[in-house]
Design an enzyme around this catalytic site. Structure first.
Site, PDB file in Angstrom:
ATOM      1  N   ALA A  16       0.848  -1.191   0.000  1.00  0.00           N
ATOM      2  CA  ALA A  16       0.000   0.000   0.000  1.00  0.00           C
ATOM      3  C   ALA A  16       0.889   1.249   0.000  1.00  0.00           C
ATOM      4  O   ALA A  16       2.117   1.152   0.047  1.00  0.00           O
ATOM      5  CB  ALA A  16      -0.920  -0.020   1.218  1.00  0.00           C
ATOM      6  N   GLU A  60       7.099   2.330  -9.124  1.00  0.00           N
ATOM      7  CA  GLU A  60       5.771   2.694  -9.658  1.00  0.00           C
ATOM      8  C   GLU A  60       5.321   1.718 -10.749  1.00  0.00           C
ATOM      9  O   GLU A  60       4.751   2.121 -11.773  1.00  0.00           O
ATOM     10  CB  GLU A  60       5.775   4.124 -10.216  1.00  0.00           C
TER      11      GLU A  60
END
Ligand SMILES: [Zn+2]
Length: 193
Positions: free
Chosen positions: A10, A86
């Site tokens: 997360a 990412e």
């Protein structure tokens, strides 16, 4: 044999710090690494991998049209490891290119990213990394509101949770918080353990 790793977590689970740490460890042994990140993320300069604690370094930006396999193959010094930040923003094609780097160039690839978006749907990059990775590992962090593990990411705009809208929205006035399932649905139950 090299492997494709997907390490997901997360928000704020230390993914970028881990990338910088792994890179440091390789380089300490004089083994070059290739650090790459999504060109979509322009919160900082494009191609910069930066962590919340202030560590940052330059990487190679991946754009939609980038062929990641060819980019790595063309490097003068073959890297001992490819590190991707990412990775949720990658396309299916990019993920397949990462698999080719592992299988054809025999270079390990470690991709780090979010698994689910704020609507609790999979990102494209994460979906295909879950399908194609040899090893999948969860990076843990705790919920913004309690001590449970955060498994979801909540988008807040002006202090209110948002559950619909565009999946990718970078640089707006929204912020994201790591939350457990209960607080994903009820973020205002502050301190309710
Ligand atoms: Zn919670």
């Amino acid at each position: 044999m090299a492997q494709l790793f997907f390490k997901y977590g997360a928000m704020n689970s230390g993914k970028t710090i881990e990338i910088l740490k792994v890179a440091y460890n390789y380089e300490e042994q004089n083994k070059p690494v290739a650090i790459m990140t999504s060109g979509l993320d322009d919160r900082d300069e494009i191609g910069i991998v930066s962590s919340r604690i202030g560590l940052r370094r330059e990487g190679i930006a991946i754009f939609e049209e980038t062929n990641v396999f060819e980019t790595i193959k063309a490097l003068e010094n073959a890297p001992a490891c490819v590190l991707i930040d990412e990775s949720q923003f990658l396309t299916k094609e990019h993920v397949l290119q990462l698999a080719h780097i592992v299988d054809e160039l025999d270079i390990p690839v470690m991709a780090f990213g979010l698994k689910n978006d704020f609507k609790n749907e999979l990102f494209e990059g994460s979906e295909y990394l879950l399908l194609y990775a040899d090893k999948i590992e969860e990076m843990k962090t705790i919920c913004w509101y309690c001590h449970k593990k955060a498994t979801m990411n909540m988008r807040m705009i002006d202090g209110k949770p948002v559950y619909s809208g565009e999946q990718i929205q970078i640089g707006g006035n929204e912020s994201y918080f790591p939350v457990c399932r209960k607080h994903y649905f009820n973020p205002l139950l502050k301190g309710d353990l």
